[in-house]
Design an enzyme around this catalytic site. Structure first.
Site, PDB file in Angstrom:
ATOM      1  N   SER A 197       0.720  -1.345  -0.055  1.00 18.67           N
ATOM      2  CA  SER A 197      -0.010  -0.314  -0.103  1.00 18.67           C
ATOM      3  C   SER A 197       0.862   1.240  -0.133  1.00 18.67           C
ATOM      4  O   SER A 197       0.101   1.996   0.175  1.00 18.67           O
ATOM      5  CB  SER A 197      -0.597  -0.407   1.331  1.00 18.67           C
ATOM      6  OG  SER A 197      -0.180   0.331   2.638  1.00 18.67           O
ATOM      7  N   GLY A 198       2.865   1.304  -0.021  1.00 16.09           N
ATOM      8  CA  GLY A 198       2.588   2.185   0.577  1.00 16.09           C
ATOM      9  C   GLY A 198       3.267   3.269   2.027  1.00 16.09           C
ATOM     10  O   GLY A 198       3.773   3.920   2.380  1.00 16.09           O
ATOM     11  N   ASP A 202       6.719 -11.961   2.115  1.00 16.74           N
ATOM     12  CA  ASP A 202       7.134 -11.422   0.940  1.00 16.74           C
ATOM     13  C   ASP A 202       8.551 -11.120   2.319  1.00 16.74           C
ATOM     14  O   ASP A 202       8.292 -10.832   2.654  1.00 16.74           O
ATOM     15  CB  ASP A 202       6.952 -10.033   0.533  1.00 16.74           C
ATOM     16  CG  ASP A 202       6.774  -8.843   1.085  1.00 16.74           C
ATOM     17  OD1 ASP A 202       7.512  -8.649   1.414  1.00 16.74           O
ATOM     18  OD2 ASP A 202       5.717  -8.857   2.161  1.00 16.74           O
ATOM     19  N   CYS A 217      24.150 -23.093  -8.671  1.00 18.77           N
ATOM     20  CA  CYS A 217      25.360 -24.238  -8.301  1.00 18.77           C
ATOM     21  C   CYS A 217      25.783 -25.125  -9.300  1.00 18.77           C
ATOM     22  O   CYS A 217      26.354 -26.425  -8.683  1.00 18.77           O
ATOM     23  CB  CYS A 217      24.618 -24.822  -6.731  1.00 18.77           C
ATOM     24  SG  CYS A 217      23.678 -24.139  -5.150  1.00 18.77           S
TER      25      CYS A 217
END
Lengths: 365, 365
Positions: free
Chosen positions: A75-76, A253, A296
């Site tokens: 949303s900021g 996140d 890897c």
């Protein structure tokens, strides 16, 4: 599982953070190869740069950055407090100064919906007020109540504004309440009453002790409706992800895989590896011998360490790539064990190896 | 065409520069996809970092950096003068201070062969003294004569030291002589007399006027034997490459595609493009619509410009990748026209569009 117009998201799911419309150092192809189902982008950053005109001309963020899978935008509200200067909170919204050029701006619940319309994200967040840690009970109460009123306004704005690019957008609300059980309950009750299609838990992993963080997750998740996605913002370390999945969090996140990748720290099933440490200088084995990522499969620790010592940008790419692969692999394995019905046993068996970290400011978005 | 134990090199060929064992920001996979036949690495840099112990433990640079195609290493002679501090030139060799930590080192013709043995490059260069521009006739003469004596010593050292990793290594010599025709002739004669399998032209593109640079290339190339590769070090801009190919240069290396890529300048068939320029901010077309590199197939200028403005590392990758593709495409097309017998006509037809640049310090390795 979540359905969006840009595809399904199997849960639990971890979103790498693409702050400014790029998951730092990586291409969309690399993210997909790593098994990334969706990314997070920051409304605050995109609003300031490139700005709404360019995003609109581009046809939204998906087309601008060439990412075809789902995008979630925050949303900021968090960035306004963590990055921007001189803010004033009013009933109407929040005034702040850009961290880039000091210019003055106001975010309101309505303008933040408009910004996310222009971004075209699949999942939008209603403007919230994220309490810092520590925060008085009084301020935390005032702010979660404001957050609830703003969520109602965001919902109204969402209901009357058309989608710009054809794809549907879902507006979710963010629970606040700091570390106070009564406020978390109030916040959840107010937001659940508004019947959003998904809910985030905000205001955690902002510096509180790990035990408090764990308690708040365990308390908060059950306050949100069964059958709707629960998203814990800005978290986090692998071990914490497993704890939170066990407590019914679906979505996460965090900047950790990419930020730590750029700092030369790799995540593995055996804990953190400081790739640039002197002890790796003649260690001709991959970061993680069990990992099938390009890094890897191709390079030894000794070489990647050399790249860090020589300040070569390839180093940042290679460890970021590995870390995103690792996080997606962790989530995939978690999903497999959930389906197999032995998640708790499995999580317990691997948590000791996944190095324990205090939640800290490092976990922030 | 050149044959090495790591594969063939079709000429004319451009080597991207992998100073410290990495072509900056790019992976070996990306270099191969771009059509890169061989790369250049810097003996000076690799000697200082990661150092010979690590390179030897790794089994040479090919294995260390996971590049399976040919590697050419320069002699370090140029870096000693352009990067290192407080150097003394003696008959035995050159003393210098590391640009990294100020430590004292000596390069001799013999030690530089040893260093390149440890690197395991397919093509090694004999230690040379690169005259700056401007340089007196006296000093240029003294230094090219020293370079010739060092070349003889390097040849002797090469002939008695075994290869370390199985693959054969070719030692080439570097012509010097600054901008003096008589000295270029003397230098070529002395080196050709020693019958090296290949020759480089050094000491050009170090700041001399473009006309002088062109004259010196036109003069120098025919002084070197037909049927042996001619390598012009540290060059250069696309238009200059075509001029030099016409004057029988086979091989080139230069930092331009990657350095300019990191600075936001792209090379195209229509000249240079400043990707980060304001005029590109809503330009939703690729850097080069005729280019088939990942960058041009995927991203618009507006997005790449945004990445530069936001100081995102992906920007540096994307333009470096495009530029290396462009340079390889330029070389491939040049080879096609040589085979078709119409190189001069073709070069003339495209040179006007390939933006003209003065040779400058930017062209240095």
């Amino acid at each position: 599982m979540l359905t969006t117009d840009h595809g399904l998201i199997q849960t639990p799911c971890f979103f790498p953070v693409g702050t400014a419309g790029t998951v730092k150092t990586l291409t969309p192809d690399e993210l997909e190869t790593a098994g990334t189902q969706a990314i997070l982008a920051n409304s605050y950053h995109l609003y300031l740069r490139p700005g709404l005109d360019i995003l609109k001309s581009a046809g939204g963020l998906h087309r601008f950055m060439k990412w075809s899978r789902p995008i979630l935008t925050d949303s900021g509200g968090y960035q306004v407090f963590s990055l921007a200067g001189l803010k004033k909170v009013r009933e109407n919204g929040v005034e702040f100064q850009s961290h880039i050029d000091g210019s003055y701006h106001t975010f309101t619940p309505e303008s933040v919906v408009r910004i996310q319309r222009v971004i075209g994200s699949d999942i939008m967040m209603a403007l919230d007020l994220c309490a810092p840690y520590p925060c008085s009970h009084g301020q935390a109460k005032e702010w979660h109540e404001m957050t609830a009123r703003w969520a109602a306004r965001a919902r109204d704005a969402d209901s009357v504004s058309p989608f710009l690019y054809g794809n549907r957008q879902n507006l979710w609300a963010i629970m606040q309440g700091s570390v106070y059980e009564d406020l978390r309950r109030e916040s959840a009750a107010a937001l659940v009453d508004m019947d959003f299609p998904g809910y985030a838990i905000g205001g955690l992993a902002v510096g509180e002790p790990k035990a408090v963080f764990h308690d708040m997750v365990a308390l908060s998740a059950p306050l949100l409706p069964e059958g709707k996605p629960r998203y814990l913002m800005g978290v986090g370390f692998p071990e914490n992800l497993l704890y939170c999945i066990e407590h019914r969090i679906d979505l996460f996140d965090c900047v950790l895989p990419t930020r730590n990748g750029r700092n030369g720290t790799a995540f593995t099933w055996k804990g953190k590896l400081i790739v640039k440490a002197a002890r790796e200088k003649e260690n001709f084995i991959p970061i993680d011998e069990s990992c099938d990522c390009y890094t890897c499969r191709t390079f030894d620790r000794a070489y990647i360490r050399h790249l860090f010592v020589a300040e070569e940008l390839l180093a940042l790419r290679l460890v970021s790539l590995h870390n995103v692969h690792f996080y997606q692999s962790l989530m995939r394995t978690a999903r497999d064990h959930i389906h197999a019905g032995d998640f708790a046993t499995w999580a317990k068996s691997v948590s000791a190896d996944l190095q324990i970290e205090e939640p800290s400011n490092l976990e922030l978005q």
